[in-house]
Design a protein around this motif. Structure first.
Motif, PDB file in Angstrom:
ATOM      1  N   THR A  23       0.868  -1.181   0.000  1.00  0.00           N
ATOM      2  CA  THR A  23       0.000   0.000   0.000  1.00  0.00           C
ATOM      3  C   THR A  23       0.907   1.235   0.000  1.00  0.00           C
ATOM      4  OG1 THR A  23      -0.045   0.222   2.403  1.00  0.00           O
ATOM      5  CG2 THR A  23      -1.718  -1.233   1.384  1.00  0.00           C
ATOM      6  N   ALA A  24       0.335   2.404  -0.219  1.00  0.00           N
ATOM      7  CA  ALA A  24       1.111   3.642  -0.202  1.00  0.00           C
ATOM      8  C   ALA A  24       1.745   3.863   1.171  1.00  0.00           C
ATOM      9  CB  ALA A  24       0.228   4.828  -0.595  1.00  0.00           C
ATOM     10  N   GLN A  25       0.992   3.580   2.229  1.00  0.00           N
ATOM     11  CA  GLN A  25       1.533   3.761   3.577  1.00  0.00           C
ATOM     12  C   GLN A  25       2.650   2.753   3.869  1.00  0.00           C
ATOM     13  OE1 GLN A  25      -1.850   3.910   2.938  1.00  0.00           O
ATOM     14  NE2 GLN A  25      -1.878   6.135   3.167  1.00  0.00           N
ATOM     15  N   GLU A  26       2.492   1.508   3.420  1.00  0.00           N
ATOM     16  CA  GLU A  26       3.554   0.517   3.607  1.00  0.00           C
ATOM     17  C   GLU A  26       4.813   0.926   2.852  1.00  0.00           C
ATOM     18  OE1 GLU A  26       0.995  -3.615   4.164  1.00  0.00           O
ATOM     19  OE2 GLU A  26       1.454  -2.911   2.139  1.00  0.00           O
ATOM     20  N   PHE A  27       4.638   1.441   1.629  1.00  0.00           N
ATOM     21  CA  PHE A  27       5.787   1.882   0.843  1.00  0.00           C
ATOM     22  C   PHE A  27       6.517   3.012   1.567  1.00  0.00           C
ATOM     23  CE2 PHE A  27       7.904   4.509  -2.304  1.00  0.00           C
ATOM     24  CZ  PHE A  27       8.652   3.566  -2.987  1.00  0.00           C
ATOM     25  N   THR A  28       5.763   3.971   2.089  1.00  0.00           N
ATOM     26  CA  THR A  28       6.367   5.089   2.811  1.00  0.00           C
ATOM     27  C   THR A  28       7.083   4.587   4.062  1.00  0.00           C
ATOM     28  OG1 THR A  28       4.696   6.595   1.963  1.00  0.00           O
ATOM     29  CG2 THR A  28       5.901   7.313   3.910  1.00  0.00           C
ATOM     30  N   ALA A  29       6.491   3.627   4.752  1.00  0.00           N
ATOM     31  CA  ALA A  29       7.138   3.061   5.942  1.00  0.00           C
ATOM     32  C   ALA A  29       8.433   2.334   5.568  1.00  0.00           C
ATOM     33  CB  ALA A  29       6.184   2.112   6.662  1.00  0.00           C
ATOM     34  N   LEU A  30       8.413   1.576   4.477  1.00  0.00           N
ATOM     35  CA  LEU A  30       9.627   0.901   4.018  1.00  0.00           C
ATOM     36  C   LEU A  30      10.694   1.915   3.639  1.00  0.00           C
ATOM     37  CD1 LEU A  30       8.150  -2.014   1.852  1.00  0.00           C
ATOM     38  CD2 LEU A  30       9.270  -2.198   4.081  1.00  0.00           C
ATOM     39  N   PHE A  31      10.294   2.991   2.963  1.00  0.00           N
ATOM     40  CA  PHE A  31      11.244   4.031   2.587  1.00  0.00           C
ATOM     41  C   PHE A  31      11.841   4.683   3.836  1.00  0.00           C
ATOM     42  CE2 PHE A  31      12.399   8.392   1.533  1.00  0.00           C
ATOM     43  CZ  PHE A  31      13.318   8.163   0.520  1.00  0.00           C
ATOM     44  N   ALA A  32      10.995   4.989   4.815  1.00  0.00           N
ATOM     45  CA  ALA A  32      11.484   5.605   6.055  1.00  0.00           C
ATOM     46  C   ALA A  32      12.457   4.676   6.775  1.00  0.00           C
ATOM     47  CB  ALA A  32      10.308   5.959   6.957  1.00  0.00           C
ATOM     48  N   LEU A  33      12.141   3.398   6.823  1.00  0.00           N
ATOM     49  CA  LEU A  33      13.031   2.423   7.447  1.00  0.00           C
ATOM     50  C   LEU A  33      14.370   2.380   6.716  1.00  0.00           C
ATOM     51  CD1 LEU A  33      13.547   0.110   9.471  1.00  0.00           C
ATOM     52  CD2 LEU A  33      12.496  -1.437   7.798  1.00  0.00           C
TER      53      LEU A  33
END
Length: 175
Positions: A42-52
């Motif tokens: 999802t968009a939120q999962e992608f953003t979380a992966l990017f932040a990590l």
């Protein structure tokens, strides 16, 4: 599984050749491919992966390996990481000699002058994309604004700001 590995390789090989200005310049297209086209996250999962990936030491494109891992495990991480690095590396090796030889040529200077604003725009688009998907509620939007101000206006080490944000998340103040 083989189908997923082939899709990962094709997506990231294409992105590799578009990465003018570095990996962050292709973030909007990467997010579109990962979220909208292939539905790997999802968009939120992608953003979380990017932040990590950004919080961890190492190359700024670690998100590629994390997405690959989510899609197809360790094999996916290896395929995605290889696909993002190999095509642009081979192209760079092939073109580097000519690029250096013609360093004073008018066409090279014109090409660089044209690519600079586009590269900056791609990186700005990446930032807007991340802000748009990260600010999911008032508390995260406020944290985003405060963090941006701290990064731009103070000399605090980024890990201090990241640590503070993480503590706010653990405390349930944001998210």
């Amino acid at each position: 599984m083989i189908h997923a590995l082939i899709e990962l390789a094709l997506v990231y090989a294409q992105l590799s050749l578009l990465a003018f200005g570095g990996g962050n310049a292709i973030l909007p297209e990467m997010q579109r491919q990962v979220v909208d086209v292939h539905h790997w996250t999802t968009a939120q999962e992608f953003t979380a992966l990017f932040a990590l990936a950004q919080a961890a030491p190492g190359p700024n494109m670690m998100v590629v390996g994390l997405v690959g891992y989510q899609v197809a495990g360790i094999a996916g991480a290896v395929v995605a990481t290889t696909a993002i690095a190999l095509p642009s590396s081979v192209l760079t090796l092939l073109v580097a000699g000519l690029w250096f030889r013609f360093r004073d040529a008018p066409w090279r200077k014109a090409l660089q002058a044209g690519l600079q604003p586009v590269t900056a725009a791609l990186i700005m688009a990446s930032a807007v994309l991340l802000v748009w998907t990260a600010a999911v509620d008032v508390s995260t939007a406020l944290l985003l604004c405060v963090s941006t101000w701290l990064f731009l206006r103070t000399k605090l080490h980024p890990l201090v700001i990241l640590g503070g944000a993480a503590l706010l998340g653990v405390a349930g103040v944001v998210g």
